[in-house]
Design an enzyme around this catalytic site. Structure first.
Site, mmCIF file in Angstrom:
data_model
loop_
_atom_site.group_PDB
_atom_site.id
_atom_site.type_symbol
_atom_site.label_atom_id
_atom_site.label_comp_id
_atom_site.label_asym_id
_atom_site.label_seq_id
_atom_site.Cartn_x
_atom_site.Cartn_y
_atom_site.Cartn_z
ATOM 1 N N ASP A 13 25.322 56.610 30.135
ATOM 2 C CA ASP A 13 24.181 55.931 30.720
ATOM 3 C C ASP A 13 24.468 55.797 32.220
ATOM 4 O O ASP A 13 25.613 55.961 32.651
ATOM 5 C CB ASP A 13 24.012 54.553 30.079
ATOM 6 C CG ASP A 13 22.977 53.710 30.786
ATOM 7 O OD1 ASP A 13 21.832 54.170 30.939
ATOM 8 O OD2 ASP A 13 23.328 52.584 31.208
ATOM 9 N N ASP A 15 22.465 53.302 34.805
ATOM 10 C CA ASP A 15 22.258 51.970 35.388
ATOM 11 C C ASP A 15 23.017 50.896 34.622
ATOM 12 O O ASP A 15 22.807 50.707 33.420
ATOM 13 C CB ASP A 15 20.769 51.634 35.404
ATOM 14 C CG ASP A 15 19.981 52.628 36.240
ATOM 15 O OD1 ASP A 15 20.119 52.589 37.466
ATOM 16 O OD2 ASP A 15 19.254 53.462 35.653
ATOM 17 N N GLY A 252 35.224 23.027 43.037
ATOM 18 C CA GLY A 252 34.973 23.537 41.696
ATOM 19 C C GLY A 252 34.941 22.420 40.681
ATOM 20 O O GLY A 252 34.461 21.318 40.953
ATOM 21 N N LYS A 258 43.979 19.801 38.782
ATOM 22 C CA LYS A 258 44.251 18.612 37.976
ATOM 23 C C LYS A 258 44.746 18.950 36.570
ATOM 24 O O LYS A 258 45.718 18.384 36.085
ATOM 25 C CB LYS A 258 42.985 17.752 37.892
ATOM 26 C CG LYS A 258 42.570 17.169 39.251
ATOM 27 C CD LYS A 258 41.277 16.377 39.131
ATOM 28 C CE LYS A 258 40.836 15.836 40.480
ATOM 29 N NZ LYS A 258 39.544 15.110 40.388
ATOM 30 N N THR A 264 42.932 26.737 42.580
ATOM 31 C CA THR A 264 42.067 27.884 42.860
ATOM 32 C C THR A 264 41.066 27.542 43.956
ATOM 33 O O THR A 264 40.702 26.381 44.139
ATOM 34 C CB THR A 264 41.305 28.316 41.595
ATOM 35 O OG1 THR A 264 40.576 27.194 41.068
ATOM 36 C CG2 THR A 264 42.263 28.834 40.547
ATOM 37 N N ASN A 266 37.516 28.074 44.671
ATOM 38 C CA ASN A 266 36.274 28.513 44.045
ATOM 39 C C ASN A 266 35.270 29.009 45.072
ATOM 40 O O ASN A 266 35.104 28.421 46.139
ATOM 41 C CB ASN A 266 35.657 27.351 43.256
ATOM 42 C CG ASN A 266 36.572 26.870 42.153
ATOM 43 O OD1 ASN A 266 36.568 27.387 41.056
ATOM 44 N ND2 ASN A 266 37.392 25.864 42.463
ATOM 45 N N GLU A 317 37.100 32.530 40.632
ATOM 46 C CA GLU A 317 38.135 31.555 40.946
ATOM 47 C C GLU A 317 39.424 32.260 41.385
ATOM 48 O O GLU A 317 40.301 32.530 40.564
ATOM 49 C CB GLU A 317 38.405 30.667 39.732
ATOM 50 C CG GLU A 317 37.175 29.899 39.253
ATOM 51 C CD GLU A 317 37.452 29.057 38.021
ATOM 52 O OE1 GLU A 317 37.745 27.858 38.171
ATOM 53 O OE2 GLU A 317 37.401 29.616 36.906
ATOM 54 N N LEU A 320 45.089 31.846 45.586
ATOM 55 C CA LEU A 320 45.880 32.392 46.675
ATOM 56 C C LEU A 320 47.338 32.006 46.456
ATOM 57 O O LEU A 320 47.652 30.806 46.353
ATOM 58 C CB LEU A 320 45.381 31.875 48.029
ATOM 59 C CG LEU A 320 44.180 32.611 48.638
ATOM 60 C CD1 LEU A 320 42.967 32.542 47.737
ATOM 61 C CD2 LEU A 320 43.859 32.059 50.023
ATOM 62 N N HIS A 322 50.050 31.157 47.665
ATOM 63 C CA HIS A 322 50.663 30.584 48.860
ATOM 64 C C HIS A 322 50.353 29.095 48.845
ATOM 65 O O HIS A 322 49.380 28.670 48.213
ATOM 66 C CB HIS A 322 50.080 31.233 50.112
ATOM 67 C CG HIS A 322 51.001 31.212 51.287
ATOM 68 N ND1 HIS A 322 51.887 32.226 51.549
ATOM 69 C CD2 HIS A 322 51.176 30.294 52.259
ATOM 70 C CE1 HIS A 322 52.566 31.951 52.652
ATOM 71 N NE2 HIS A 322 52.149 30.778 53.096
ATOM 72 N N TYR A 329 37.808 23.674 52.122
ATOM 73 C CA TYR A 329 36.432 23.677 51.644
ATOM 74 C C TYR A 329 35.483 23.964 52.805
ATOM 75 O O TYR A 329 35.656 23.477 53.914
ATOM 76 C CB TYR A 329 36.073 22.315 51.032
ATOM 77 C CG TYR A 329 36.892 21.964 49.816
ATOM 78 C CD1 TYR A 329 36.887 22.788 48.691
ATOM 79 C CD2 TYR A 329 37.667 20.803 49.797
ATOM 80 C CE1 TYR A 329 37.645 22.466 47.568
ATOM 81 C CE2 TYR A 329 38.415 20.459 48.681
ATOM 82 C CZ TYR A 329 38.406 21.295 47.571
ATOM 83 O OH TYR A 329 39.152 20.983 46.474
ATOM 84 N N PHE A 347 42.313 31.050 24.547
ATOM 85 C CA PHE A 347 43.696 30.705 24.244
ATOM 86 C C PHE A 347 43.722 29.515 23.298
ATOM 87 O O PHE A 347 42.799 28.703 23.265
ATOM 88 C CB PHE A 347 44.464 30.377 25.537
ATOM 89 C CG PHE A 347 44.671 31.570 26.436
ATOM 90 C CD1 PHE A 347 45.806 32.353 26.329
ATOM 91 C CD2 PHE A 347 43.711 31.917 27.382
ATOM 92 C CE1 PHE A 347 45.991 33.460 27.141
ATOM 93 C CE2 PHE A 347 43.883 33.022 28.204
ATOM 94 C CZ PHE A 347 45.027 33.796 28.083
#
Length: 396
Positions: A13, A15, A252, A258, A264, A266, A317, A320, A322, A329, A347
């Site tokens: 296919d 598309d 996020g 937390k 992350t 977001n 998400e 980085l 580091h 933000y 999980f």
């Protein structure tokens, strides 16, 4: 369930499977529908997937109860799309698989709902696609469009193979139904609308002759009697060409820091609209930069619906890899995605998820040291923009 004998040919296919035209069409459809006082919904998009253009607009008009003829909606959208088809990008994994199959000498055909006159516009900047397929069958060249099997049967006959030896790669429910009705084995790679809907995916899960994958990056040729890939890098699959996302860092759900201890960054939802990020799910690796800082950082990220937390909307998400001494933000973030790690998964516990995310981070660090990926750290896309904050890292 895999085919009982090796596939003799592959029918694609277009598309939503090879090209990310879905994001572009959705953007234009939103504009056209807004002209008539409506708003495009996920249900309306789902109703149109895989169908010929006029039939797709008829389905959308019915789903939204628009008092506008489908032909008029089609004409309005085609006027906008005709100048923009070249913006459609190859979906992750598509070029890799096409190239592999071509090198293996696998006969291939294209069976698309696209009209013959529109096909050259969609392929204009993808010249390799024009020479890859021995056969192309378009939506206006068969009596009935998908979910009828006509286009797949024409393609198989033209290639000279019985349906039982044909492998079809499709994204839409209509296309899957069409290929199944033709008696072919189907690899179903759900498109952007389907991926987050368990109800829609349930249509194909467990059906005889249908294998559902989260992405073409999960395709394993040896499962269909074909030679395996040999391009893996440190447990990852190269994303070629690398794809980019530019967005704004937003607050996020708070769970990254937390609940998981994994901070992350977001992205705003709007940054995914119109990008490949709107068309994929899974866990990826690559490079990131933020604000006007010249630093480039390794990152791994999830794109999708996060089965553990059961998101109702697609989220991106990135983590980085580091440590920073301040939040960022509201800053622009630039992501260059070059490797695929795995599909999204559920999980048994949050701790199992945390363990796997840290394993993903370790794989990311190793993979990005490979020369293939390391060279992308200097990509111009990651260069800082005017304005923003110069971030200060607090650790190695």
């Amino acid at each position: 369930m895999f085919p009982p004998e090796p596939s003799a040919c592959v029918i694609w296919d277009l598309d939503g499977t090879l090209l990310d035209t879905e994001s572009l069409v959705a953007e234009v459809a939103r504009e056209v529908i807004a002209r008539h006082g409506g708003e495009l919904t996920d249900a309306a998009r789902a109703a149109s997937l895989g169908k010929r253009p006029l039939e797709a607009w008829a389905a959308v008009a019915a789903a939204l109860d628009l008092p506008v003829p489908a032909q008029q909606l089609l004409e309005e959208s085609e006027a906008l799309l005709s100048e923009r088809w070249q913006e459609a990008k190859m979906l992750p994994g598509a070029l890799r698989l096409l190239t592999h199959l071509k090198e293996c000498g696998m006969p291939m055909a294209l069976a698309t709902s696209t009209l013959r006159a529109t096909l050259p516009l969609k392929l204009a900047v993808h010249g390799h696609l024009r020479t890859t397929f021995q056969i192309t069958c378009c939506g206006d060249e068969v009596e009935q469009g998908k979910p009828a099997p006509d286009s797949f049967l024409v393609a198989a006959k033209s290639l000279g193979f019985p349906p039982s030896r044909c492998l079809v790669i499709e994204d839409s429910p209509a296309g899957v139904d069409a290929a199944a009705a033709a008696g072919m084995h189907v690899v179903h790679v759900p498109s952007m609308v389907d991926t987050g809907s368990a109800a829609r995916n349930a249509r194909t899960f467990g059906r005889q002759g249908i294998t559902t994958l989260a992405s073409l990056l999960d395709f394993r040729p040896e499962a269909f009697g074909l030679p395996p890939f040999k391009d893996g890098v440190q447990g990852t699959v190269p994303v070629d060409p690398a794809w980019s996302i530019r967005g704004t860092v937003v607050r996020g759900y708070g769970r990254g820091s937390k609940e998981l201890g994994i901070p992350t960054a977001n992205l705003d939802a709007e940054s995914l609209r119109g990008s490949l990020g709107e068309a994929v799910t899974g866990i990826y690796a690559g490079w990131a930069s933020v604000g006007r800082s010249p630093e480039v950082y390794p990152m791994c990220m999830s794109v999708g619906f996060n089965p553990v937390f059961k998101n109702k909307q697609r989220v991106c998400e990135p983590w980085l890899l580091h440590e920073f001494d301040q939040d960022f933000y509201g800053e622009e973030i630039r992501l260059l995605v070059c490797a695929y790690l795995r599909p999204e998964a559920d999980f048994v516990s949050v701790q199992a998820l945390v363990d796997r995310i840290h394993e993903d981070a370790a794989i990311t660090r190793r993979a990005l040291q490979d020369p293939l990926f390391a060279a992308l750290k200097g990509d111009a896309f990651l260069a800082p923009q005017e304005g923003g904050t110069a971030l200060q890292p607090s650790g190695p």
